[in-house]
Design a protein around this motif. Sequence first.
Motif, PDB file in Angstrom:
ATOM      1  N   ASP A   1       0.819  -1.214   0.000  1.00 14.29           N
ATOM      2  CA  ASP A   1       0.000   0.000   0.000  1.00 14.29           C
ATOM      3  C   ASP A   1       0.857   1.270   0.000  1.00 14.29           C
ATOM      4  O   ASP A   1       0.406   2.324  -0.450  1.00 14.29           O
ATOM      5  N   ASP A   2       2.064   1.199   0.542  1.00 18.83           N
ATOM      6  CA  ASP A   2       2.950   2.360   0.654  1.00 18.83           C
ATOM      7  C   ASP A   2       4.006   2.304  -0.453  1.00 18.83           C
ATOM      8  O   ASP A   2       4.581   1.235  -0.723  1.00 18.83           O
ATOM      9  N   HIS A   3       4.272   3.472  -1.047  1.00 17.09           N
ATOM     10  CA  HIS A   3       5.154   3.503  -2.218  1.00 17.09           C
ATOM     11  C   HIS A   3       6.066   4.724  -2.168  1.00 17.09           C
ATOM     12  O   HIS A   3       5.759   5.737  -1.517  1.00 17.09           O
ATOM     13  N   VAL A   4       7.172   4.601  -2.896  1.00 18.21           N
ATOM     14  CA  VAL A   4       8.081   5.726  -3.120  1.00 18.21           C
ATOM     15  C   VAL A   4       8.248   5.897  -4.621  1.00 18.21           C
ATOM     16  O   VAL A   4       8.652   4.959  -5.318  1.00 18.21           O
ATOM     17  N   LEU A   5       7.916   7.071  -5.081  1.00 20.78           N
ATOM     18  CA  LEU A   5       8.056   7.412  -6.498  1.00 20.78           C
ATOM     19  C   LEU A   5       9.260   8.330  -6.654  1.00 20.78           C
ATOM     20  O   LEU A   5       9.389   9.325  -5.922  1.00 20.78           O
ATOM     21  N   ALA A   6      10.159   7.995  -7.565  1.00 19.87           N
ATOM     22  CA  ALA A   6      11.348   8.820  -7.824  1.00 19.87           C
ATOM     23  C   ALA A   6      11.404   9.144  -9.314  1.00 19.87           C
ATOM     24  O   ALA A   6      11.207   8.265 -10.155  1.00 19.87           O
ATOM     25  N   VAL A   7      11.669  10.410  -9.605  1.00 20.78           N
ATOM     26  CA  VAL A   7      11.732  10.870 -10.992  1.00 20.78           C
ATOM     27  C   VAL A   7      12.964  11.752 -11.138  1.00 20.78           C
ATOM     28  O   VAL A   7      13.049  12.810 -10.500  1.00 20.78           O
ATOM     29  N   GLU A   8      13.913  11.305 -11.934  1.00 20.52           N
ATOM     30  CA  GLU A   8      15.074  12.150 -12.221  1.00 20.52           C
ATOM     31  C   GLU A   8      14.791  12.907 -13.520  1.00 20.52           C
ATOM     32  O   GLU A   8      14.662  12.306 -14.585  1.00 20.52           O
ATOM     33  N   VAL A   9      14.667  14.221 -13.413  1.00 17.03           N
ATOM     34  CA  VAL A   9      14.292  15.071 -14.539  1.00 17.03           C
ATOM     35  C   VAL A   9      15.517  15.845 -15.012  1.00 17.03           C
ATOM     36  O   VAL A   9      16.273  16.394 -14.200  1.00 17.03           O
ATOM     37  N   THR A  10      15.686  15.886 -16.324  1.00 17.34           N
ATOM     38  CA  THR A  10      16.786  16.671 -16.892  1.00 17.34           C
ATOM     39  C   THR A  10      16.260  17.519 -18.038  1.00 17.34           C
ATOM     40  O   THR A  10      15.346  17.117 -18.769  1.00 17.34           O
ATOM     41  N   CYS A  11      16.812  18.699 -18.135  1.00 17.84           N
ATOM     42  CA  CYS A  11      16.538  19.585 -19.269  1.00 17.84           C
ATOM     43  C   CYS A  11      17.877  20.226 -19.630  1.00 17.84           C
ATOM     44  O   CYS A  11      18.267  21.250 -19.073  1.00 17.84           O
ATOM     45  N   ALA A  12      18.585  19.580 -20.544  1.00 16.12           N
ATOM     46  CA  ALA A  12      19.931  20.032 -20.887  1.00 16.12           C
ATOM     47  C   ALA A  12      19.891  21.431 -21.482  1.00 16.12           C
ATOM     48  O   ALA A  12      19.027  21.738 -22.301  1.00 16.12           O
ATOM     49  N   PRO A  13      20.802  22.305 -21.111  1.00 14.98           N
ATOM     50  CA  PRO A  13      20.819  23.663 -21.679  1.00 14.98           C
ATOM     51  C   PRO A  13      21.058  23.638 -23.185  1.00 14.98           C
ATOM     52  O   PRO A  13      21.740  22.755 -23.710  1.00 14.98           O
ATOM     53  N   GLU A  14      20.468  24.603 -23.874  1.00 15.10           N
ATOM     54  CA  GLU A  14      20.766  24.851 -25.282  1.00 15.10           C
ATOM     55  C   GLU A  14      21.645  26.097 -25.338  1.00 15.10           C
ATOM     56  O   GLU A  14      21.270  27.145 -24.820  1.00 15.10           O
ATOM     57  N   LYS A  15      22.820  25.977 -25.960  1.00 12.72           N
ATOM     58  CA  LYS A  15      23.804  27.052 -25.916  1.00 12.72           C
ATOM     59  C   LYS A  15      23.770  27.960 -27.133  1.00 12.72           C
ATOM     60  O   LYS A  15      24.453  28.980 -27.165  1.00 12.72           O
ATOM     61  N   GLY A  16      23.025  27.604 -28.161  1.00 10.44           N
ATOM     62  CA  GLY A  16      23.037  28.431 -29.363  1.00 10.44           C
ATOM     63  C   GLY A  16      21.908  28.055 -30.297  1.00 10.44           C
ATOM     64  O   GLY A  16      20.972  27.340 -29.926  1.00 10.44           O
ATOM     65  N   THR A  17      22.011  28.524 -31.520  1.00 12.28           N
ATOM     66  CA  THR A  17      20.972  28.273 -32.515  1.00 12.28           C
ATOM     67  C   THR A  17      21.381  27.204 -33.518  1.00 12.28           C
ATOM     68  O   THR A  17      20.699  27.003 -34.520  1.00 12.28           O
ATOM     69  N   THR A  18      22.473  26.505 -33.274  1.00 12.55           N
ATOM     70  CA  THR A  18      22.972  25.464 -34.171  1.00 12.55           C
ATOM     71  C   THR A  18      23.087  24.141 -33.417  1.00 12.55           C
ATOM     72  O   THR A  18      23.498  24.120 -32.260  1.00 12.55           O
ATOM     73  N   GLY A  19      22.711  23.040 -34.074  1.00 13.80           N
ATOM     74  CA  GLY A  19      22.868  21.721 -33.490  1.00 13.80           C
ATOM     75  C   GLY A  19      22.039  21.500 -32.247  1.00 13.80           C
ATOM     76  O   GLY A  19      22.457  20.784 -31.329  1.00 13.80           O
TER      77      GLY A  19
END
Length: 725
Positions: free
Chosen positions: A126-144
């Motif tokens: 009945d008891d749970h642990v939810l873990a979520v590793e979230v990433t949002c890598a930076p974008e450094k420019g307008t190419t690639g």
Amino acid sequence: MFRPFGVVAIGSVAPMQLDGAWRALEADDDLRRDGTGLDVDDSVWPEVVVPGHWRSHPDLSSSDGPILYRRRFSRPRPDAGQRRWITFDGIFYQADVWLDGAYLGDPQGYFFAHTFDITALSQMADDHVLAVEVTCAPEKGTTGRRNITGLFQHSEAVARDWNPGGLWRSVLVYDTGPVRLDRVRVLCRDADETRAHVLVHARLDSAEARTVRLRTTADGTVAGETEHALAAGVNEIEWSLDLPNPTLWWPRALGGQHLTTIEVEVLVDGAVSDRRSRRTGLREVAWADWVCSINGERLFLKGANLLPTRPGLADATPAKVRGDVELAVEAGLDALRVQAHVAADELYDAADELGILLLQDFPMQWSYGRTIRREAVRQAKEMVYSLGHHPSIVQWCAHDEPVPDAPQLEGDSRAKRVRRLVRQQLPTWNKSVLDRWVKRAIESSDPTRPTVAHGGVLPHLPQLDGTDSHLWLGWHRGEIGDLAEAARTVPRLVRFVSEFGAQSVPASAGEFVDTSAWPELDWEALEQRHGLEVDVMRHRHPPENFATFAAWRTETQRYQAELLRSHIETLRRLKYRPTGGFCFSWLADPAPMLSASVLDHDRQHKLAWAAVVEACRPIIVVTDPLPATVAPGQRLDLALHVVNDLRTAVDATVAVTASWRGGHRQWGFRGDVAADACELVGRIDLTVPDHPGEILLGIALNGTDEDGRPVNATRRAGARVLQPE
């Protein structure tokens, strides 16, 4: 997107939203290997709010992640025959998910829901642990670029170092029967007063092979019921509905906004296993050479580009999101281009209800790396699942400006301009491969609307066709009057102009700009944090020419207002010949900015707001633009037009007065102006008098429509008379 009201709790246990306080910290190598951090004391983790963005917490305000979120919760075990699911309605942008130490998956994509089957794990405790590793890598420019996040990262709409990472919408745990409706797509293919043809697509997840019954209702009335044999796992089913004598949905300029609720239920052994609802509008969309028609009625689109309401989606309240659509109505607009992002649900609901048409971009902007293609195709299909039922959306665009060196961020020079032109004329991987794959993915999912491969691409070989145009004339290059000359030279350029404008300084700038060393400002900070195109602004409005910051600010706003009014009037005079409409840049700022928006981040008006409202009225009177300066004895020959967007003809009288110090001259015209038309009323032929000062031109239209209702319009313009040296 996933909607909690579309979930059925089959047993006595209601759906649970895991919103509110979570524990979060920057994930180190040990935590990444362990996956859940179950052996870590929760008390040492900072408490963050979900839905939200991790940078809202002071301890994480400069973090680029990844961030590990944890939440403990209790829930009774599912009954026999029930299945339990967990849905993440908004993950920005990628994640790894564990429940009780078991790895669930690696969702990617910020604007649609991600769901996992947790039935087996839920039956163990009945008891749970939810873990979520979230990433949002930076974008450094307008190419690639790698993230399909559009304007939310490294763009002209947000601070260059902003990171939108987080769990920005609800996390929901709920139960269904043995078959779940994983996705439902509802599209109105065609409609008239006698019938509407609706296409429905469902993705069903069945625990085992079985036969189910699908029941479809429209506003509570059963419209179809069929049986289907399912295999274990995911099943795709399509069917159509014919709805007789529908009440049609119209844009605000043409009629009412009747909305219809389509509900799909999946029944197993006579009991409802799951259901989903989609609210849609019954209407038919068609485009012909960039002229839009709804239900067979063409409409010249007067629109604006829409930036995100706030840099973080979770930070924009439903009222604020809806408020931007209401402001578009207040300005007299017909359309909004949702530029390079997918917004919150409330935006699309408001557009449906208020009759504002939407041109929806897929969230790709500028140049992407080659590894992005498969993910882009997948997310493009998810966009249609999430948004396809909204009648307000009338066009998709796969990619906004597929160029690697955007002038808004990378600067603008002659060499860069030539390089961009060459890249638009020659094949590139983004323009020729990626965009076509994404376009085909959208088209395969939605045959009811047109899809444009990319926006802002000039006519190019071999067909010299091009798409919509981004013409920043009078800002990045040229002068205000160059738009009319471009239209005469290359008419294809103005079939639909989806970006134009000029940056200006808002009245609120004093709150975030240090002016103590005027005319010197912290130009780097204004560029990196507040979106200012420093080189262009200093060229157009050199600060050293103004005694005070306030005078400089006023001049930038005056120029922006003049440019927008001139360009809008020019495009409206070309109504359907060849212009189908426009979207100026932009309606409003998401944050404190020095930008091309006509409203600042607090929705306070710039001078350009009034200019846009006047230029977008249903009836306007305009002449060819007056030169800024004229010489004594110079002959002015100005064409006078009336633009009528009403659906009825107008019997009009137009009075024109040219006045100067010591004299004036008048002209009068009368006649009918056809419905939904632009007509040449006459010409104003004037020789500039030899008097110092200004010539002022005043135009007034008075008349009645076919129902006898009064209509009127006015226009004023001026030119300075040069004196002989």
